[in-house]
Scaffold this motif. Structure first.
Motif, PDB file in Angstrom:
ATOM      1  N   UNK A   1       0.776  -1.166   0.387  1.00  0.00           N
ATOM      2  CA  UNK A   1      -0.293   0.086  -0.062  1.00  0.00           C
ATOM      3  C   UNK A   1       0.846   1.317  -0.108  1.00  0.00           C
ATOM      4  N   UNK A   2       0.497   2.209  -1.329  1.00  0.00           N
ATOM      5  CA  UNK A   2       1.262   3.340  -0.551  1.00  0.00           C
ATOM      6  C   UNK A   2       0.374   4.588   0.413  1.00  0.00           C
ATOM      7  N   UNK A   3       1.786   4.889   1.645  1.00  0.00           N
ATOM      8  CA  UNK A   3       1.371   5.379   2.474  1.00  0.00           C
ATOM      9  C   UNK A   3       1.358   6.737   2.355  1.00  0.00           C
ATOM     10  N   UNK A   4       2.400   7.055   1.212  1.00  0.00           N
ATOM     11  CA  UNK A   4       3.000   9.171   1.813  1.00  0.00           C
ATOM     12  C   UNK A   4       3.037   9.266  -0.022  1.00  0.00           C
ATOM     13  N   UNK A   5       3.102   9.939  -0.906  1.00  0.00           N
ATOM     14  CA  UNK A   5       3.298  11.197  -1.576  1.00  0.00           C
ATOM     15  C   UNK A   5       4.320  11.909  -1.264  1.00  0.00           C
ATOM     16  N   UNK A   6       5.645  12.316  -1.715  1.00  0.00           N
ATOM     17  CA  UNK A   6       6.557  12.734  -1.561  1.00  0.00           C
ATOM     18  C   UNK A   6       6.549  13.802  -3.069  1.00  0.00           C
ATOM     19  N   UNK A   7       6.162  14.235  -3.057  1.00  0.00           N
ATOM     20  CA  UNK A   7       6.627  15.314  -4.443  1.00  0.00           C
ATOM     21  C   UNK A   7       7.711  15.790  -4.524  1.00  0.00           C
ATOM     22  N   UNK A   8       8.396  16.396  -3.429  1.00  0.00           N
ATOM     23  CA  UNK A   8       9.261  17.520  -3.142  1.00  0.00           C
ATOM     24  C   UNK A   8      10.575  16.442  -3.462  1.00  0.00           C
ATOM     25  N   UNK A   9      10.663  15.054  -2.797  1.00  0.00           N
ATOM     26  CA  UNK A   9      11.826  14.653  -3.109  1.00  0.00           C
ATOM     27  C   UNK A   9      11.343  12.767  -4.442  1.00  0.00           C
TER      28      UNK A   9
END
Ligand SMILES: Cc1cc2nc3c(=O)[nH]c(=O)nc-3n(C[C@H](O)[C@H](O)[C@H](O)COP(=O)(O)OP(=O)(O)OC[C@H]3O[C@@H](n4cnc5c(N)ncnc54)[C@H](O)[C@@H]3O)c2cc1C
Length: 399
Positions: A76-84
Motif C-alpha cells: 500500500x502506498x502510504x505517503x506521496x512526497x512530491x518534493x523528493x
C-alpha cells in the motif's frame, strides 16, 4: 540508471497505464523501469460486484506483467512526497519502504463513503469493494437462516444511481431463490430526486421505470435517509422501513492519496489534470481513472468514475508518462464517445449512446451486449506481449 515510472494501483487505470508505458518504451527500444504498487496483483472487476459469486470476479495480473516487463510490488502506498519524488509504501509484512520515481501515475481508484449518515458505517452494507460485496452476498444468502419477518424479507437500497439500480434489479430473483418463491419480499430504492432515474434522459428513465415496475421494485422518491440502525432505515420525514439488509450506494469519493498532492480537486476529491493527464502544477505526477478530473472533449464533458473512462484514461496516462521520459510527443486524452449499459436483472438490460443517453438497445439484446462488456471487454488482455501492447495503444479501437 534507468528512469522510473511508478504506478499506484492495479485497477483498470493502473493496469492499462503500466501496459501502455511498457508499450511505448518497447516501441522506442528504450528501457524504462515501470513498477506497479498495489495490494494484490489482480484486477478486481468492480462493475460486476452486484452479481453472484463475487469472490470469483478477479483476474490475475502477474502473468501479464511478467510478459510485458512490468515490475509489481505488493503493498500500500502510504505517503506521496512530491518534493523528493518519492513515495513511502508498506509491504505485505508491514515494513515501510521508500521508492523514488521520475514519473508518478496515481491510479488508486475510489470508494463509497458510508460515513455521511448516522449508523450507515456500522449497519449498512455496500458492494463497492471485493470484501464488502462478498460480505453482502454472504449476508443475503444467510437470510434463509433467519426466522421469517418483514425486516428479513425487505432490502433497502440507499441511492438510485446506476449501482443502486443494478443491485435492485438483481435482487427480486435472488431473494426468491434464497427465501422461496412464495416469500413476500420487498426491494425498496430510496432516492432523493423527485422521480426515479431523474438525472438521465426521459428515454432511459422510461426504460428503468418499466423494468422496475415489471420486477416489483418500489421507488421512494423525494426521500432521504436520516439514519440506519440494526432494525432498518429511518427517513428524514420520520418514516421507518424495517430491514435487515440496507445497502449504501451513494457518495463515491476518490482515494484519499489525492489529498496529499497540493493541487485543485473536484467535489469528489478528483485531481484536476491537463489534456496530457498531468496533475495541475505537478508535471511529473499523472492522475488517472477514478482519481482524475479530466475533460473528455471540448464541449464541457468530463470523465465519470466509470471503468469505460478508467481504461482509456489509464492508457493515455501511461503513454504520456513514458513519452515525457522518452522525449516524444504526448497524446492528449480524448474520449468523445460515451455509452451506458445497465443490467436490469430478469427484465434484461438497456444500452444508450451519447451524453444525452439515447436508448439504442433494450431487454435481451442489450443484455447480450452487457454480458460481453463485463465478461470480456473490460477484462485484462491475454498474457501475450504482442496482444497486450496492441491493445494498450491509446488509439486502439475502444468505445
Ligand atoms: C458496484 C459497482 C458497479 C459499477 N458499475 C460500473 C459499470 O457498469 N460501468 C462502468 O463503466 N463502471 C462501473 N463502476 C465503476 C468502475 O468500477 C470504476 O470506475 C473503476 O473501477 C475505476 O477504475 P480505477 O482503476 O480508477 O480504480 P479501481 O478499479 O478502484 O482500482 C484502484 C486500484 O488502486 C489500488 N489502491 C488503492 N489504494 C491504494 C494504495 N494506497 N496503494 C496502492 N494501491 C492502492 C486498489 O487496490 C486497486 O488496485 C462500478 C463500480 C462499482 C463499485
Amino acid at each position: 540508471m534507468r528512469k522510473r515510472i511508478l504506478i499506484v494501483g492495479a485497477g483498470f487505470a493502473g493496469m492499462w497505464a503500466a501496459l501502455s508505458a511498457a508499450r511505448l518504451a518497447d516501441k522506442h527500444q528504450q528501457a524504462i523501469d515501470i513498477t506497479v504498487i498495489a495490494p494484490q496483483p489482480e484486477l478486481r472487476v468492480r462493475p460486476r460486484f452486484y452479481e453472484r459469486a463475487v469472490q470469483t470476479l478477479v483476474a490475475p495480473l502477474q502473468p501479464l506483467f511478467d510478459v510485458t516487463g512490468v515490475n509489481f510490488l505488493q503493498g500500500h502506498v502510504e505517503q506521496i512526497i512530491p518534493d523528493s519524488k518519492e513515495v513511502s509504501w508498506k509491504d505485505a509484512n508491514g515494513e515501510i519502504h521508500l521508492r523514488r520515481y521520475d514519473r508518478l501515475v496515481l491510479a488508486s481508484g475510489s470508494h463509497v463513503n458510508r460515513d455521511a449518515v448516522v449508523g450507515a458505517a456500522e449497519h449498512a452494507f455496500d458492494l463497492d469493494q471485493l470484501e464488502s460485496a462478498t460480505a453482502l452476498e454472504q449476508h443475503i444468502t444467510d437470510l434463509a437462516l433467519q426466522p421469517e419477518s418483514e425486516a428479513r424479507n425487505t432490502v433497502v437500497i440507499c441511492g438510485g444511481g446506476f449501482t443502486g439500480i443494478e443491485m435492485a434489479q438483481e435482487l427480486p430473483g435472488r431473494l426468491r431463490e434464497i427465501l422461496g418463491a412464495d416469500a413476500k419480499t420487498r426491494v425498496v430504492v430510496v432516492e432523493r430526486g423527485a422521480q426515479p432515474a431523474g438525472r438521465w434522459s426521459q428515454e432511459l428513465r422510461d426504460v428503468i421505470i418499466e423494468a422496475s415496475a415489471e420486477l416489483g421494485i418500489e421507488w421512494l422518491v423525494n426521500a432521504e435517509v436520516e439514519s440506519v440502525d440494526a432494525g432498518g432505515v429511518t427517513l428524514k420525514d420520520g418514516q421507518v422501513i424495517a430491514s435487515q439488509t440496507v445497502i449504501w450506494t451513494v457518495g463515491v469519493q476518490a482515494n484519499s492519496l489525492t489529498a496529499q498532492i497540493n493541487a485543485p480537486r473536484d467535489r469528489q476529491g478528483r485531481l484536476h489534470v491537463n489534456a496530457n493527464l498531468q496533475v495541475v502544477g505537478h508535471d511529473d505526477i499523472y492522475a488517472t481513472g477514478d482519481v482524475a478530473y479530466a475533460a473528455t472533449d471540448d464541449k464541457g464533458n468530463h470523465a465519470l468514475m466509470t471503468c469505460q473512462h478508467a481504461i482509456l484514461l489509464g492508457k493515455f496516462a501511461g503513454n504520456n508518462a513514458a513519452a515525457s521520459l522518452l522525449g516524444v510527443e504526448p497524446s492528449p486524452y480524448r474520449q468523445e464517445m460515451y455509452v451506458t449499459c445497465l443490467d436490469l436483472g430478469a427484465w434484461g438490460a438497456v444500452y444508450t449512446e451519447g451524453w444525452d443517453q439515447q436508448v439504442k438497445l433494450t431487454r435481451a439484446e442489450a443484455k447480450k451486449l452487457k454480458v460481453s462488456i463485463v465478461s470480456e471487454l473490460i477484462y485484462p488482455p491475454k498474457a501475450e506481449r504482442a496482444v497486450a501492447f496492441e491493445m494498450a495503444d491509446p488509439y486502439a479501437p475502444f468505445v
